[in-house]
Motif scaffolding. Structure first.
Motif, mmCIF file in Angstrom:
data_model
loop_
_atom_site.group_PDB
_atom_site.id
_atom_site.type_symbol
_atom_site.label_atom_id
_atom_site.label_comp_id
_atom_site.label_asym_id
_atom_site.label_seq_id
_atom_site.Cartn_x
_atom_site.Cartn_y
_atom_site.Cartn_z
ATOM 1 N N ARG A 79 -3.138 -3.940 -11.116
ATOM 2 C CA ARG A 79 -4.059 -4.424 -10.095
ATOM 3 C C ARG A 79 -4.838 -3.268 -9.486
ATOM 4 N N GLY A 80 -5.895 -3.594 -8.753
ATOM 5 C CA GLY A 80 -6.804 -2.598 -8.220
ATOM 6 C C GLY A 80 -6.252 -1.838 -7.028
ATOM 7 N N PRO A 81 -7.001 -0.809 -6.572
ATOM 8 C CA PRO A 81 -6.562 0.024 -5.441
ATOM 9 C C PRO A 81 -6.302 -0.774 -4.168
ATOM 10 N N ALA A 83 -5.128 -3.807 -3.836
ATOM 11 C CA ALA A 83 -3.823 -4.461 -3.911
ATOM 12 C C ALA A 83 -2.692 -3.447 -3.755
ATOM 13 N N VAL A 84 -2.881 -2.256 -4.315
ATOM 14 C CA VAL A 84 -1.852 -1.219 -4.203
ATOM 15 C C VAL A 84 -1.703 -0.784 -2.751
ATOM 16 N N LEU A 85 -2.827 -0.549 -2.072
ATOM 17 C CA LEU A 85 -2.782 -0.139 -0.666
ATOM 18 C C LEU A 85 -2.164 -1.230 0.209
ATOM 19 N N ALA A 86 -2.500 -2.475 -0.091
ATOM 20 C CA ALA A 86 -1.930 -3.586 0.671
ATOM 21 C C ALA A 86 -0.418 -3.639 0.500
ATOM 22 N N TYR A 87 0.043 -3.370 -0.712
ATOM 23 C CA TYR A 87 1.492 -3.381 -0.948
ATOM 24 C C TYR A 87 2.163 -2.241 -0.192
ATOM 25 N N VAL A 88 1.566 -1.041 -0.269
ATOM 26 C CA VAL A 88 2.149 0.117 0.407
ATOM 27 C C VAL A 88 2.228 -0.115 1.914
ATOM 28 N N ARG A 89 1.217 -0.794 2.459
ATOM 29 C CA ARG A 89 1.185 -1.072 3.896
ATOM 30 C C ARG A 89 2.014 -2.294 4.274
ATOM 31 N N GLY A 90 2.618 -2.947 3.293
ATOM 32 C CA GLY A 90 3.414 -4.132 3.577
ATOM 33 C C GLY A 90 2.596 -5.364 3.833
ATOM 34 N N GLN A 91 1.338 -5.362 3.358
ATOM 35 C CA GLN A 91 0.433 -6.478 3.614
ATOM 36 C C GLN A 91 0.222 -7.355 2.387
ATOM 37 N N ASP A 92 1.008 -7.118 1.330
ATOM 38 C CA ASP A 92 0.860 -7.912 0.102
ATOM 39 C C ASP A 92 1.641 -9.202 0.262
ATOM 40 N N ALA A 93 0.921 -10.319 0.346
ATOM 41 C CA ALA A 93 1.564 -11.611 0.603
ATOM 42 C C ALA A 93 1.888 -12.372 -0.677
ATOM 43 N N THR A 94 1.496 -11.851 -1.838
ATOM 44 C CA THR A 94 1.684 -12.609 -3.072
ATOM 45 C C THR A 94 3.146 -12.628 -3.498
ATOM 46 N N ARG A 95 3.785 -11.456 -3.511
ATOM 47 C CA ARG A 95 5.194 -11.346 -3.896
ATOM 48 C C ARG A 95 5.474 -12.046 -5.215
ATOM 49 N N ALA A 96 4.614 -11.857 -6.177
ATOM 50 C CA ALA A 96 4.804 -12.473 -7.485
ATOM 51 C C ALA A 96 5.991 -11.812 -8.185
ATOM 52 N N PRO A 97 6.731 -12.563 -9.026
ATOM 53 C CA PRO A 97 7.856 -11.963 -9.753
ATOM 54 C C PRO A 97 7.373 -10.906 -10.734
#
Length: 228
Positions: A79-81, A83-97
């Motif tokens: 995924r793009g930058p 999505a990576v930044l959102a995950y690092v910041r704890g803002q990734d709501a998808t939580r896909a397996p």
């Protein structure tokens, strides 16, 4: 009257990794260790065989990243930058397996490094010119020596990536997520949201067989130096 059967969702975790991915992972771990040992012991016939087997595994993984089960596909976890930044910041709501956005790029880095290491090894020549990779005849001696040096440099880079990978595994284990167990069983600790679902790997079996055969054929052709 028979007692009701327990819900599969309460007894088994959700399927995350299919059989081909798990076999690829553990065979790669074993072969990397064996390649290092055989190289240190100067058992070059075994070292070449192990490297060619790793080549076949990598070819299969690239193929499986295009046509395999959902969590194995590059389109799913690369995924793009943002999505990576959102995950690092704890803002990734998808939580896909499967791989998270950061883990997906670590997989890409590992695969690129492995391809570079194996590719350099195919053309490598030792100092005396007595031992060489199966494609060394296609390059000059100096180019073969450079390939051998690159082979060693990339291996050191791979060790660094492996160290980061192990640290990540420990980090998630402390947080209650056993990634090693998932790669063994293929299932997460979360309940399966699809009670009674057929295991995913059954639907992809014929593709796995086709991909493994193709990868093995290419590796054999490389081992012969494309001379038949």
């Amino acid at each position: 009257m028979a007692s009701p059967r327990p819900s599969p969702g309460t007894t088994r975790g959700a399927r995350v990794w299919d059989v081909p991915i798990r076999l690829f992972h553990w065979l790669l771990v074993a072969l990397l260790g064996f390649s290092w040992w055989s190289g240190e012991q100067h058992l070059m016939d075994w070292h070449r065989l192990s490297g060619l087997t790793i080549l076949a595994l990598l070819l299969f993984r690239l193929y499986w990243g295009l046509v395999g089960s959902p969590t194995a596909r590059f389109a799913r976890f690369v995924r793009g930058p943002h999505a990576v930044l959102a995950y690092v910041r704890g803002q990734d709501a998808t939580r896909a397996p499967g791989h998270n956005p950061l883990g997906g790029w670590s997989v890409v880095a590992m695969l690129v490094t492995l391809c570079a290491m194996v590719g350099a090894g195919l053309f490598a020549v030792d100092v005396d010119g007595l031992e060489s990779g199966p494609l060394a005849d296609y390059v000059s001696f100096d180019q073969g020596r450079l390939a051998a040096e690159i082979h060693g440099w990339v291996f050191n880079a791979l060790l660094a990536l492996v160290a980061v990978h192990v640290v990540a595994i420990v980090f998630y284990l402390v947080r209650g997520k056993n990634l090693t167990a998932q790669m063994i069983t293929g299932r997460s600790q979360l309940p399966d949201p699809r009670p009674g679902a057929i295991d995913d790997h059954q639907a992809w079996l014929w593709k796995a067989v086709l991909g493994a055969a193709g990868a093995a054929a290419i590796a054999i052709a490389v081992a012969r130096g494309f001379r038949f």
